[in-house]
Design a protein around this motif. Structure first.
Motif, short mmCIF file in Angstrom:
data_model
loop_
_atom_site.label_atom_id
_atom_site.label_comp_id
_atom_site.label_asym_id
_atom_site.label_seq_id
_atom_site.Cartn_x
_atom_site.Cartn_y
_atom_site.Cartn_z
N MET A 1 0.84 -1.18 0.00
CA MET A 1 0.00 0.00 0.00
C MET A 1 0.89 1.25 0.00
O MET A 1 1.90 1.31 0.69
N ASN A 2 0.49 2.25 -0.76
CA ASN A 2 1.21 3.51 -0.85
C ASN A 2 0.47 4.60 -0.09
O ASN A 2 -0.75 4.51 0.11
N ALA A 3 1.18 5.63 0.27
CA ALA A 3 0.57 6.75 0.99
C ALA A 3 -0.49 7.43 0.13
O ALA A 3 -1.46 7.98 0.66
N GLU A 4 -0.32 7.38 -1.20
CA GLU A 4 -1.31 8.02 -2.10
C GLU A 4 -2.66 7.30 -2.05
O GLU A 4 -3.68 7.88 -2.42
N ASP A 5 -2.67 6.05 -1.62
CA ASP A 5 -3.90 5.27 -1.55
C ASP A 5 -4.70 5.51 -0.27
O ASP A 5 -5.82 5.02 -0.15
N LEU A 6 -4.14 6.26 0.65
CA LEU A 6 -4.80 6.47 1.94
C LEU A 6 -5.89 7.53 1.84
O LEU A 6 -5.81 8.43 1.01
N PRO A 7 -6.90 7.44 2.70
CA PRO A 7 -7.97 8.45 2.70
C PRO A 7 -7.54 9.79 3.30
O PRO A 7 -8.31 10.75 3.26
N LEU A 8 -6.34 9.87 3.83
CA LEU A 8 -5.82 11.13 4.38
C LEU A 8 -4.72 11.65 3.45
O LEU A 8 -3.64 11.06 3.39
N PRO A 9 -4.99 12.73 2.72
CA PRO A 9 -3.96 13.26 1.83
C PRO A 9 -2.70 13.65 2.59
O PRO A 9 -2.77 14.20 3.68
N ASP A 10 -1.56 13.34 2.00
CA ASP A 10 -0.26 13.72 2.55
C ASP A 10 -0.07 13.19 3.98
O ASP A 10 0.46 13.87 4.85
N TYR A 11 -0.51 11.96 4.21
CA TYR A 11 -0.48 11.36 5.54
C TYR A 11 0.89 11.41 6.19
O TYR A 11 1.02 11.72 7.37
N ASP A 12 1.93 11.11 5.44
CA ASP A 12 3.28 11.04 6.01
C ASP A 12 3.78 12.39 6.52
O ASP A 12 4.75 12.44 7.27
#
Length: 114
Positions: A1-12
């Motif tokens: 899973m990539n950060a771009e796939d998360l429901p929170l933009p710019d999670y990292d």
């Protein structure tokens, strides 16, 4: 899973302080995605506690709060990056007298001693 796939933009790059508020709008499936990503990539203890606590709330009947995830973090609003404090507003430097200076009563060096 990539950060771009998360429901929170710019999670990292989200500050931990805003993460606790942003996850309140996620449903259990979206939150599970964040938990899986965090455990695979960063596994920060404090963040995992926040995420698991919210999952417990959702499992016990809490509902996601309305809100959008495309807003910028609160911490970045209204900051220009420059300080409005000028060097002229700083306190005067303190220069204490050297050791044994006569400026302190009762410390006159060898003068006045028998």
């Amino acid at each position: 899973m990539n950060a771009e796939d998360l429901p929170l933009p710019d999670y990292d790059h989200l500050p931990v302080g805003s993460l606790q508020h942003r996850i309140r709008s996620l449903n259990a499936g979206e939150l599970q995605q964040v938990i899986d990503y965090e455990s695979e990539h960063n596994d920060r203890t404090h963040v995992m506690e926040i995420l698991r606590h919210r999952m417990d709330e959702l499992n016990n009947g809490a509902t996601p709060s309305p809100g959008r995830q495309d807003d910028e973090p609160v911490e970045t609003r209204g900051t220009s990056g420059d300080s409005s404090v000028s060097p002229g507003g700083s306190a005067d430097p303190i220069h204490p007298p050297r050791h044994g200076a006569v400026a302190y009563p009762g410390q006159h060096g060898k003068r006045g001693r028998p």
